[in-house]
Write an enzyme that holds these catalytic residues in place. Structure first.
Site, mmCIF file in Angstrom:
data_model
loop_
_atom_site.group_PDB
_atom_site.id
_atom_site.type_symbol
_atom_site.label_atom_id
_atom_site.label_comp_id
_atom_site.label_asym_id
_atom_site.label_seq_id
_atom_site.Cartn_x
_atom_site.Cartn_y
_atom_site.Cartn_z
ATOM 1 N N GLU A 171 18.425 22.577 -6.053
ATOM 2 C CA GLU A 171 17.054 22.855 -6.491
ATOM 3 C C GLU A 171 16.821 22.452 -7.950
ATOM 4 O O GLU A 171 16.596 23.321 -8.812
ATOM 5 C CB GLU A 171 16.710 24.322 -6.266
ATOM 6 C CG GLU A 171 16.576 24.670 -4.794
ATOM 7 C CD GLU A 171 15.988 26.050 -4.544
ATOM 8 O OE1 GLU A 171 15.740 26.793 -5.519
ATOM 9 O OE2 GLU A 171 15.783 26.383 -3.364
ATOM 10 N N GLU A 205 19.835 23.874 2.987
ATOM 11 C CA GLU A 205 19.781 25.329 2.794
ATOM 12 C C GLU A 205 18.594 25.929 3.528
ATOM 13 O O GLU A 205 17.474 25.443 3.441
ATOM 14 C CB GLU A 205 19.681 25.706 1.317
ATOM 15 C CG GLU A 205 19.691 27.225 1.089
ATOM 16 C CD GLU A 205 19.590 27.613 -0.378
ATOM 17 O OE1 GLU A 205 20.460 27.194 -1.147
ATOM 18 O OE2 GLU A 205 18.634 28.342 -0.739
#
Length: 531
Positions: free
Chosen positions: A268, A372
């Protein structure tokens, strides 16, 4: 049975709904039911066990079934058009309850690489808290061919939000050559042993490493946790030191018998620009990630003895960043030569599928891989025992991804505790398996079975095939796949809380064969057709 429409009265094919298998030890909660496992007993996925031309359905439902197996026989005519169905009536709204699903093996899409989960510190801590035999059961249920048959293991490079503390592999400032680099007790106690155990059940298991942050002394904020970016610029001292840090990770794991299939450049990367971020994070923009790969990471990987075969995944963030992120990185041909795929998180799946379609259209040579997914991370109840809503969310997420060019899907944690951790930053979440060490037990959530409907049946190397319903239906979501051995897999979700459905499945290439699939309200069915 022909399709019937009513304005007020709903005509529905009546059929018996499967219940829990005899090997599931049920425990009921407000939100639903879990299956309890201990050192003496744990429910197993029924064997496919079909001969050529046979088919079976595997059903999981809010009403109780957990991968209940039924043999289905092909007929040479559409059984739903016969008059053999009985009816019962519910006062409700107009709907279609008998559907026709056509699959077409002649029209194929992306290759499915497989499904995975994460060897987080939290997962390792929970596994270590259980008796050895029970920890082995967890790993077998995930990675063996008789279990979920997971093919991928995500491995955090040093600590992340699901660690009990913040740590890196070198906190000695200005050690640019990384002479003080060393793996930590978490690697030796909570990661490596269970990765090796998983390899025992799947010899072809593929690991991919993911960094959350560089050591703080390499960041603009001088802090491993929280926001901040890498100091310096491409080909500079700090960037070279960080690349050395990453390569040493692969070196040290190789010394423990573990090689890696791939790595993400950064987990991220957009979170590293948010000053509210508390967990380990580091900012990359698409432009700085492009330059980092091109000038620092890519060339170093190719000359590394332990990591020269490691594939590079870009982005590793939510779909809203696409296709722009991929366009920025991959339009540079030199950078693109180091890149294999695009990492994708599931937390913006409500956004348009055009993000994925456009990315595939612009970059068809690069696979998109789900890195994820999790449930409960924004909920008051991080762990919700027996939650069907969360299982349903997983199925919707996986179907949406696979129907839009995604080649794989990865769960955020293998196993968590009753609080949804441990997590040093209290970033608790739910997991498919919840540990109860004091009782020497673990609970299998409905999410576990939701994943199984895909991972157990869709084999690595399968391809998505074309599929279509005869009429639009908002209750029903589905996808279809052709395995390398010629077997076909159809996964169907019924979201309707009241109405069962009868779905007649036929292959346009074998139009004489029809398979009848019965679905209760709020249920998941996998139809497996043996070649």
């Amino acid at each position: 049975m022909a399709t019937r429409l009513f304005l007020v009265v709903l005509a529905v094919c009546a059929f018996s709904l499967p219940t829990f298998g005899s090997d599931c030890t049920e425990k009921k909660f407000k939100s639903g039911t879990v299956c309890v496992c201990d050192v003496t007993k744990c429910d197993e996925i029924p064997n496919i066990d079909l001969t050529s031309g046979q088919a079976a359905t595997f059903t999981t439902a809010n009403s109780g079934a957990r991968l209940h197996r039924d043999i289905v026989y092909a007929t040479d005519s559409d059984p739903s058009r016969s008059n053999s169905c009985d009816y019962y009536f519910i006062i409700i709204f107009a709907t279609v309850t008998c559907l026709h699903l056509t699959i077409d093996t002649s029209k194929t899409y992306q290759t499915i690489q497989g499904f995975g989960s994460t060897f987080s510190d939290a997962s390792g801590a929970n596994l270590r808290s259980l008796p050895d035999k029970l920890a082995d059961t967890v790993i077998r249920q995930y990675f063996s061919e008789s279990g979920l048959n997971l093919q991928f293991g995500r491995v955090p490079i040093a600590s992340n939000d699901f660690s009990s503390r913040v740590y890196t592999y070198n906190d000695v400032a200005d050690d640019y050559s990384m002479t003080h680099f060393s793996l930590q007790r978490e690697d030796y106690q909570w990661k490596i042993p269970y990765m090796q155990m998983a390899q025992k059940y799947n010899h072809n298991l593929k690991f991919f490493g993911v960094p959350w942050s560089a050591p703080g002394w390499l960041k603009t904020t001088n802090s491993t946790s929280g926001y901040g970016s890498l100091l310096g610029s491409s080909q500079g001292t700090y960037h070279k030191a960080y690349v050395t840090y990453l390569l040493k990770f692969f070196d040290e794991y190789q010394k423990n018998g573990i090689d890696f299939w791939a790595m993400s450049t950064q987990n991220e990367p957009t979170s590293g620009g948010d000053k509210k971020t508390k967990a380990q994070s580091m900012l990359f923009t698409a432009e700085t990630q492009r330059d980092f790969i091109k000038l620092d990471l890519g060339p170093a990987l190719r000359t590394s003895s332990a990591a020269k075969a490691v594939k590079v995944l870009i982005m590793d963030d939510n779909r809203g960043n696409l296709p722009k992120w991929a366009d920025t990185v991959l339009k540079d041909t030199e950078t693109a030569s180091y890149v294999a795929g695009i990492g994708l998180h599931s937390y913006q799946d409500s956004e348009s599928d055009k993000h994925l379609q456009q990315t595939h259209d612009n970059h068809p040579k690069y696979f998109i891989f789900g890195t994820e997914a999790s449930e409960g991370y924004k909920s008051k109840d991080s762990v919700d025992y027996g939650s069907w809503d969360r299982a349903e969310d997983y199925v919707e997420d996986i179907l949406d991804d696979l129907n839009n060019w995604v080649a794989g899907w990865t769960e955020r944690n293998l196993i968590l505790d009753a609080q949804g951790g441990p997590s040093w930053v209290s970033d608790f979440a739910d997991a498919p398996i919840i540990a109860f060490p004091a009782l020497a037990q673990f609970y299998k959530q409905p999410m576990f079975y939701a994943i199984a409907h895909f991972s157990h049946f869709i084999k690595p190397g399968a391809v998505r095939i074309d599929h279509s319903l005869n009429v639009p239906n908002l209750d029903i979501q589905k996808s279809a796949f052709l395995n390398p051995d010629g077997s076909k897999v159809v996964v169907i979700l019924n979201k309707n809380v009241l109405a069962p459905y009868s779905v007649s499945v036929k292959d346009s290439q074998r139009s004489s064969d029809h398979y009848q699939v019965h679905m209760g309200p709020r249920s998941i069915v996998t139809l497996y057709i043996q070649n």
